[in-house]
Design a protein around this motif. Sequence first.
Motif, PDB file in Angstrom:
ATOM      1  N   PRO A 272       0.792  -1.238   0.000  1.00 17.69           N
ATOM      2  CA  PRO A 272       0.000   0.000   0.000  1.00 17.69           C
ATOM      3  C   PRO A 272       0.815   1.274   0.000  1.00 17.69           C
ATOM      4  O   PRO A 272       0.364   2.314  -0.504  1.00 17.69           O
ATOM      5  CB  PRO A 272      -0.834  -0.126   1.292  1.00 17.69           C
ATOM      6  CG  PRO A 272      -0.949  -1.595   1.515  1.00 17.69           C
ATOM      7  CD  PRO A 272       0.359  -2.169   1.068  1.00 17.69           C
ATOM      8  N   THR A 273       2.035   1.233   0.544  1.00 16.17           N
ATOM      9  CA  THR A 273       2.848   2.449   0.599  1.00 16.17           C
ATOM     10  C   THR A 273       3.505   2.763  -0.744  1.00 16.17           C
ATOM     11  O   THR A 273       4.036   3.863  -0.922  1.00 16.17           O
ATOM     12  CB  THR A 273       3.948   2.309   1.664  1.00 16.17           C
ATOM     13  OG1 THR A 273       4.761   1.158   1.361  1.00 16.17           O
ATOM     14  CG2 THR A 273       3.342   2.150   3.056  1.00 16.17           C
ATOM     15  N   LEU A 274       3.472   1.805  -1.675  1.00 18.74           N
ATOM     16  CA  LEU A 274       4.061   2.014  -3.007  1.00 18.74           C
ATOM     17  C   LEU A 274       2.900   2.142  -3.995  1.00 18.74           C
ATOM     18  O   LEU A 274       2.392   1.152  -4.518  1.00 18.74           O
ATOM     19  CB  LEU A 274       4.971   0.829  -3.375  1.00 18.74           C
ATOM     20  CG  LEU A 274       6.126   0.550  -2.396  1.00 18.74           C
ATOM     21  CD1 LEU A 274       6.871  -0.712  -2.788  1.00 18.74           C
ATOM     22  CD2 LEU A 274       7.072   1.745  -2.325  1.00 18.74           C
ATOM     23  N   VAL A 275       2.499   3.381  -4.245  1.00 20.30           N
ATOM     24  CA  VAL A 275       1.248   3.618  -4.951  1.00 20.30           C
ATOM     25  C   VAL A 275       1.433   3.894  -6.442  1.00 20.30           C
ATOM     26  O   VAL A 275       0.450   4.071  -7.162  1.00 20.30           O
ATOM     27  CB  VAL A 275       0.471   4.788  -4.305  1.00 20.30           C
ATOM     28  CG1 VAL A 275       0.079   4.433  -2.883  1.00 20.30           C
ATOM     29  CG2 VAL A 275       1.314   6.068  -4.326  1.00 20.30           C
ATOM     30  N   THR A 276       2.678   3.950  -6.908  1.00 21.26           N
ATOM     31  CA  THR A 276       2.927   4.206  -8.328  1.00 21.26           C
ATOM     32  C   THR A 276       3.957   3.208  -8.858  1.00 21.26           C
ATOM     33  O   THR A 276       4.696   2.564  -8.100  1.00 21.26           O
ATOM     34  CB  THR A 276       3.465   5.635  -8.558  1.00 21.26           C
ATOM     35  OG1 THR A 276       4.762   5.751  -7.966  1.00 21.26           O
ATOM     36  CG2 THR A 276       2.519   6.676  -7.975  1.00 21.26           C
ATOM     37  N   VAL A 277       4.012   3.110 -10.172  1.00 22.93           N
ATOM     38  CA  VAL A 277       5.009   2.243 -10.818  1.00 22.93           C
ATOM     39  C   VAL A 277       6.414   2.699 -10.459  1.00 22.93           C
ATOM     40  O   VAL A 277       7.294   1.891 -10.144  1.00 22.93           O
ATOM     41  CB  VAL A 277       4.804   2.248 -12.343  1.00 22.93           C
ATOM     42  CG1 VAL A 277       6.001   1.612 -13.050  1.00 22.93           C
ATOM     43  CG2 VAL A 277       3.516   1.521 -12.720  1.00 22.93           C
TER      44      VAL A 277
END
Length: 313
Positions: A272-277
């Motif tokens: 969830p903390t990595l929301v982009t490519v």
Amino acid sequence: MSSATPATPASTEDPIAARLRTLLVRAPTAVAFVRGQRFEVVSEEFNHLFGFNDDGELAGQPTRLVHTTDMAHTALQERADAAFAAGRPLDEEIEYVKRDGHRFWGRLQASPVHWDAPSGESLWIVEDVTAARALRLQPTWTAKHDAVTELANRREFERRLGEHVGSRRNEPVSVLWVDVDRFGEVIKDMGAEVGDHFLYGLGQMLISKVRASDLVARLEEDHFAILLPDCDQHYAQIIAEKVRSSIASYRLRWGLHRTRVKASLGVVQIQPTLVTVDAVLGGAALACTEAKAAGGDSVRVFVSAGGYEELAG
């Protein structure tokens, strides 16, 4: 009085010759031995590839027979001579002609039987790449693939990764970032051409270590990435260690050139903390940087912003 069954006489054929003959008949590979611009020995598959059968074998025929023109044949011979003299095999896609006049594109891999006599007998391996070549020439293929390795390129990898980032599916997805250690030394010592062949071979080896559903891509230079759908961090670590070990034992053989390399790997599971490519790739790259800083030939796992977990390598 019973009589003993007579023993079957042992074959007098040389064992090595018998194995070669069996290989040339049964192996599904088009192989030929060439000397003085003539086919000395050809495999059954080689005959069939060029439209020849048992009633018209290529053995003893001039190599010009399978080329489209005298000029094409002469130019190929000149390129082969130059490559062999430099200690390199010849690996090219060439337009060939079959016995019935039909043309096709073949990938020729040729090298001297004895490198200390490069102008002597040579080994040819030919593969029909007509369909693959046509596919590569399509704009859609070019836009999605790396020209050197034929793996997915960065744009395609990011597109496929983007299908998982932010997805509400409960399927775990992980990414591996692979950075070849000291690859610049390979280029410096062996040249860019050898480096490209090494990258191609390394890419094919990476494909063999993952599932058919996974995606292997070349992002840039000596940086690769692997997308692992339906794979959590635990299993991604196992795969990363297998990849690291495989690279460490992989040997580049290109003519007289031999070398080994090692690699550093970063692992990240989409969270969830990595929301982009970019965030996902950044996490994998940061973990890989940590592996390189530790001396290379190792794996690190990105667990949270600024955190890493070491996997012995």
